[in-house]
Design a protein around this motif. Structure first.
Motif, short mmCIF file in Angstrom:
data_model
loop_
_atom_site.label_atom_id
_atom_site.label_comp_id
_atom_site.label_asym_id
_atom_site.label_seq_id
_atom_site.Cartn_x
_atom_site.Cartn_y
_atom_site.Cartn_z
N TYR A 163 -7.24 -44.52 -13.45
CA TYR A 163 -6.51 -45.70 -13.95
C TYR A 163 -5.14 -45.30 -14.50
CZ TYR A 163 -10.76 -48.52 -13.61
OH TYR A 163 -11.85 -49.19 -13.14
N GLY B 255 -14.93 -38.48 -8.99
CA GLY B 255 -16.14 -39.30 -9.08
C GLY B 255 -17.19 -38.98 -8.02
N GLN C 83 -19.52 -44.48 -9.19
CA GLN C 83 -19.39 -45.94 -9.25
C GLN C 83 -18.44 -46.45 -10.33
OE1 GLN C 83 -23.31 -47.66 -9.27
NE2 GLN C 83 -23.92 -46.53 -7.44
N ARG C 84 -17.41 -45.66 -10.63
CA ARG C 84 -16.38 -46.11 -11.58
C ARG C 84 -15.10 -45.33 -11.36
NH1 ARG C 84 -15.20 -42.48 -15.58
NH2 ARG C 84 -16.72 -40.84 -16.00
N THR D 287 -10.47 -41.65 -15.90
CA THR D 287 -9.38 -41.80 -16.86
C THR D 287 -8.46 -40.58 -16.81
OG1 THR D 287 -10.54 -40.71 -18.68
CG2 THR D 287 -10.92 -43.09 -18.41
N ALA E 165 -13.58 -48.53 -6.75
CA ALA E 165 -14.40 -47.67 -7.61
C ALA E 165 -15.89 -47.72 -7.26
CB ALA E 165 -14.18 -48.05 -9.08
N HIS E 166 -16.36 -48.89 -6.84
CA HIS E 166 -17.82 -49.01 -6.59
C HIS E 166 -18.26 -48.16 -5.41
CE1 HIS E 166 -16.22 -51.92 -3.71
NE2 HIS E 166 -17.32 -51.70 -3.02
N ASP F 38 -10.05 -50.63 -9.27
CA ASP F 38 -11.18 -51.56 -9.41
C ASP F 38 -11.71 -52.00 -8.05
OD1 ASP F 38 -11.41 -51.53 -12.14
OD2 ASP F 38 -9.88 -53.08 -12.43
#
Ligand code: NAP
Length: 248
Positions: free
Chosen positions: A191, A246, A214-215, A218, A208-209, A205
């Protein structure tokens, strides 16, 4: 040892998070930025309010002469640069390879590749002059795009980051005998404002899934890895990569 870290593009995003984290780790921090002076000053203010040491320096790192002058200014102000985070980077609006002009591709390399070489070149000179060359280190901020390819969005950016991966390996081998360590982080879907440059501010957003975790990530999560790679705790790591994407 007077640890002086230069972070390119530290007024915002991943660079800003690195600045705050490295100040907490006891570095004298140099916050480079291109144009957003209020943001750079805010990073410096946050650091100094917490008892850290930092100052901001405006330099467009695509300008070789300006980079040389920036390093001279840092040396005269706080001493030689002992640590470098090559971080500043840009995206162009999303498109496919069949629509890319030579101008766009060359701009991408000029902004995301050449400055990493030039900043490293100048940093190495000061590291050698610091009297503690064996404790000096460089971290390059690449991207998961380098191995994912950036298809349908920005293959030019992905290829530029691929160049940073090769640069990391090559430079690490050139400097290993002097004990200067050169490593790399490869973030993905973090982000920050950079996605707006690509024309899609909410890109993290949207995607991300799809990630195993699944996010989105930072900037602070990237800064943690940068801090470790720069630190003595990573003393046997050089020419290596930490993927902060991720699970992709
Ligand atoms: P960002 O939030 O858009 O911030 C970019 C920073 O770079 C700003 O401080 C900006 O300065 C500076 N900058 C840009 N061009 C510059 C130049 N020519 N000279 C000096 N400073 C310059 O970007 P970010 O997302 O934190 O990205 C940082 C690095 O991480 C980049 O290399 C990027 O490719 C990489 N990365 C990011 C992601 C992600 O999802 N965010 C994923 C993978 C890799 P101003 O504030 O003055 O404009």
């Amino acid at each position: 040892m007077n640890k002086v870290v230069l972070i390119t593009g530290a007024s915002r995003g991943i660079g800003g998070a690195c600045a705050k984290r490295l100040a907490r780790d006891g570095y004298q921090v140099v916050v480079n930025y291109k144009q957003n002076q209020p943001a750079a000053n805010q990073v410096v203010e946050e650091i100094t309010l917490q008892g850290g040491k930092a100052f901001a320096i405006q330099t467009d790192i695509t300008n070789e002469r300006a980079v040389v002058e920036m390093f001279e200014q840092i040396q005269s102000q706080v001493g030689p640069v002992t640590h470098l985070v090559n971080n500043a980077g840009v995206l162009s609006p999303q498109t496919r390879v069949e629509h890319m002009s030579a101008q766009r591709i060359n701009d991408m390399l000029t902004q995301n590749v050449t400055p990493y070489f030039i900043c490293a070149r100048e940093a190495i000179k000061q590291m050698r002059a610091s009297g503690h060359v064996e404790r000096c280190a460089i971290v390059n901020v690449s991207s998961a795009a380098s191995y994912l390819g950036g298809a349908n969005e920005y293959v030019d950016y992905a290829a530029a980051k691929g160049a940073i991966d090769s640069f990391t390996r090559g430079l690490s081998l050139e400097l290993a005998a002097e004990q200067i360590r050169v490593n790399c982080v490869r973030p993905g879907l973090i982000y920050t404002d950079i996605h707006a440059d690509g024309g899609e501010p909410n890109r993290v957003d949207r995607l991300a899934h799809n990630l195993p975790l699944q996010r989105g990530g930072t900037a602070e999560e990237v800064a943690n890895a940068v801090a470790w790679l720069l630190s003595e705790e990573a003393s046997f790591a050089t020419g290596t990569f930490i993927d902060l994407a991720g699970g992709k």
